[in-house]
Write an enzyme that holds these catalytic residues in place. Structure first.
Site, PDB file in Angstrom:
ATOM      1  N   GLU A 264       0.856  -1.192   0.000  1.00  0.00           N
ATOM      2  CA  GLU A 264       0.000   0.000   0.000  1.00  0.00           C
ATOM      3  C   GLU A 264       0.887   1.234   0.000  1.00  0.00           C
ATOM      4  O   GLU A 264       1.875   1.298   0.730  1.00  0.00           O
ATOM      5  CB  GLU A 264      -0.892   0.070   1.249  1.00  0.00           C
ATOM      6  CG  GLU A 264      -2.001  -0.934   1.352  1.00  0.00           C
ATOM      7  CD  GLU A 264      -2.847  -0.705   2.614  1.00  0.00           C
ATOM      8  OE1 GLU A 264      -2.650   0.345   3.271  1.00  0.00           O
ATOM      9  OE2 GLU A 264      -3.667  -1.565   2.938  1.00  0.00           O
ATOM     10  N   LYS A 323     -14.906   4.319   6.278  1.00  0.00           N
ATOM     11  CA  LYS A 323     -13.722   4.044   7.080  1.00  0.00           C
ATOM     12  C   LYS A 323     -13.688   5.000   8.265  1.00  0.00           C
ATOM     13  O   LYS A 323     -13.857   6.213   8.098  1.00  0.00           O
ATOM     14  CB  LYS A 323     -12.452   4.185   6.244  1.00  0.00           C
ATOM     15  CG  LYS A 323     -12.315   3.150   5.136  1.00  0.00           C
ATOM     16  CD  LYS A 323     -10.930   3.148   4.531  1.00  0.00           C
ATOM     17  CE  LYS A 323      -9.939   2.537   5.499  1.00  0.00           C
ATOM     18  NZ  LYS A 323      -8.609   2.372   4.878  1.00  0.00           N
ATOM     19  N   GLU A 329      -8.628   9.215   6.169  1.00  0.00           N
ATOM     20  CA  GLU A 329      -8.930   7.790   6.010  1.00  0.00           C
ATOM     21  C   GLU A 329      -9.937   7.536   4.895  1.00  0.00           C
ATOM     22  O   GLU A 329      -9.953   6.470   4.293  1.00  0.00           O
ATOM     23  CB  GLU A 329      -9.467   7.220   7.326  1.00  0.00           C
ATOM     24  CG  GLU A 329      -8.408   7.010   8.380  1.00  0.00           C
ATOM     25  CD  GLU A 329      -7.365   6.006   7.939  1.00  0.00           C
ATOM     26  OE1 GLU A 329      -7.722   4.851   7.648  1.00  0.00           O
ATOM     27  OE2 GLU A 329      -6.170   6.378   7.870  1.00  0.00           O
TER      28      GLU A 329
END
Length: 466
Positions: A264, A323, A329
């Site tokens: 990621e 999220k 986020e």
């Protein structure tokens, strides 16, 4: 949770201006924590239209895996954290998992990686830590038993697995996970798999934006450099520093050849008032420069491992509106909920760029410096969600520390007697008292930050001063 694969193609980077981007080196994370996202069918269509060749899932959803069948997209599936102990306890559990989640779709669905767990060392479930490698071994043995050798097994970890990361040569795994990490890296080395790393330059930069160069974090070449005092290696960007700190940590365990996959990475395009640098311009700049760097031929690698290709997954395909946590986020996506590019980029062609690797097609940001002043946390609810406010207020008030003392009858903020008004006070008071402990101004989407003081009369709303 990014781009050659979806081809955020040639970003102009001074030293990389002739880079040729290949669509086989960068993948995308397909997260689905949202209630407004395109259907899996539409999502696979979008991935194909973006020329994506690699996608990483956070589960092994049957519908998604079936839809990926017959496509040219290589797939990474994941064993949820809560299944690790069960799989580690019994080989038959691993066999069943592989049968249901791999064999049922392979080879028409091009599964290439099975990741066991997700950032398990970021959670304090030490039983899962202990069970991680046994589960990985069982999954690997089950695949071998079916003569499947082109699917690698790994586990993604975050940068918090390190005890020390600066300078890069001082990279060292945390003492509490060192023994397990030795087993993890030994397994990866023995099976010729990869060290999957979630790495975000945004976080160390945003934690200290006045003392760290933003250009250094955005991978802009020709700017500031850093020389590791122990190795003499020269670093031109923060990402390389972070990657090499993990490389050196593995070397301290005696492993010199385990390659990193960036599981990621990305840069948020929006965030809260107290989150500097989260904007479209920086996000587009980082992703463009990342694409150029990771797709360069021959591979650039890092100062400690020059010439080594680093497969990369961008986070993420979509903004995920459910999220929890700070505003960033929910704003890492390449696409919005309608499947449109958030950065207004031509994902099939060259990435627009400005001087020294900046995204000139977007307005220059205004929030690269930390906000200075007071911030309140107030209700953002609409009429359709007012019914959700009562339990949110109850949660905030039950945390103690006199959070809602002024909302009691006779209190300075009791009037107006409105659930929206009471929620705004409760949210602001809770956030002011517990922000230092990690509390965020979110409340499942019911709250939002504001710089406008909501106080009225003798009712003074608590605030956060930054």
């Amino acid at each position: 949770m990014k781009t050659t694969i979806f081809a955020l193609s040639l970003c102009y980077i001074v030293s990389l201006s002739s880079a040729l981007l290949g669509s086989d080196k960068i993948g995308i994370n397909y997260g689905r924590i949202g209630n407004n996202l395109p259907s899996p069918y539409r999502s696979i269509e979008l991935l194909q239209s973006m020329n994506v060749r690699h996608v990483k899932l956070y589960d092994s959803d049957p519908e998604v895996l079936k839809l990926l069948s017959g496509t040219n997209i290589h797939v990474t599936v994941m064993v949820p954290n809560d299944q690790i102990t069960r799989i580690a306890s019994n080989r038959s559990e691993a066999d069943e998992w592989v049968h249901k989640n791999v064999l049922a779709y392979y080879p028409s669905t091009k599964i290439r990686f099975v990741l066991v767990g997700n950032e398990v060392f970021s959670h304090n479930d030490q039983q899962v830590w202990v069970d991680l490698v046994p589960a990985m071994r069982y999954i690997r043995k089950s695949l071998n038993e079916h003569n499947i050798h082109n699917i690698k097994v790994g586990t993604p970890v975050a940068m918090d697995v390190l005890e020390s990361s600066f300078p890069p040569s001082a990279g060292k795994f945390r003492a509490d996970v060192a023994e397990v990490m030795t087993s993890v890296v030994k397994f990866l080395n023995g099976t010729r798999s990869f060290f999957f790393l979630d790495v975000y330059p945004f976080f160390p930069w945003s934690a200290s934006p006045t003392s760290m160069s933003l250009d250094f974090a955005l991978l802009k070449e020709g700017n500031r450099t850093y020389i590791d005092p122990h190795t003499g290696l020269i670093y031109t960007n923060l990402l390389d520093q972070m990657l090499d700190s993990v490389n050196f940590a593995m070397e301290k365990l005696g492993f010199h050849d385990v390659r990193i996959v960036i599981a990621e990475t990305g840069w948020p395009h929006e965030g809260d008032i107290d989150q500097p640098g989260a904007n479209d311009y920086n996000s587009a700049t980082y992703l463009c420069n990342l694409a150029a760097k990771m797709s360069y031929e021959p591979p650039l690698g890092t100062p400690a491992r020059p010439g080594v290709e680093i497969p990369t997954f961008i986070f993420s395909l979509y903004d995920e509106n459910q999220k929890p946590g700070p505003g960033t986020e929910r704003h890492w996506g390449l696409l919005n909920s309608r499947g449109l590019s958030i950065h207004q980029m031509d994902l099939s062609g060259a990435c627009p760029a400005g001087d020294k690797g900046g995204a000139r097609h977007l307005a220059k940001p205004v929030n690269n410096q930390p906000y200075k002043g007071k911030i309140w946390c107030v209700s953002a609810t609409t009429m359709t969600r007012e019914m959700e406010l009562a339990p949110a207020v109850e949660f905030a008030c039950l945390q103690g520390n006199n959070t809602c003392k002024e909302l009691a009858p006779g209190g300075a903020c009791y009037e107006p007697v409105s659930i929206v008004s009471h929620a705004s006070y409760a949210f602001s008071s809770y956030w002011a008292k517990f922000r230092g402990d990690g509390a965020s101004c979110y409340f499942n989407g019911l709250a939002v930050q504001t710089t406008v003081d909501p106080s009225h009369g003798s009712c003074k709303f608590p605030s956060v001063t930054v």
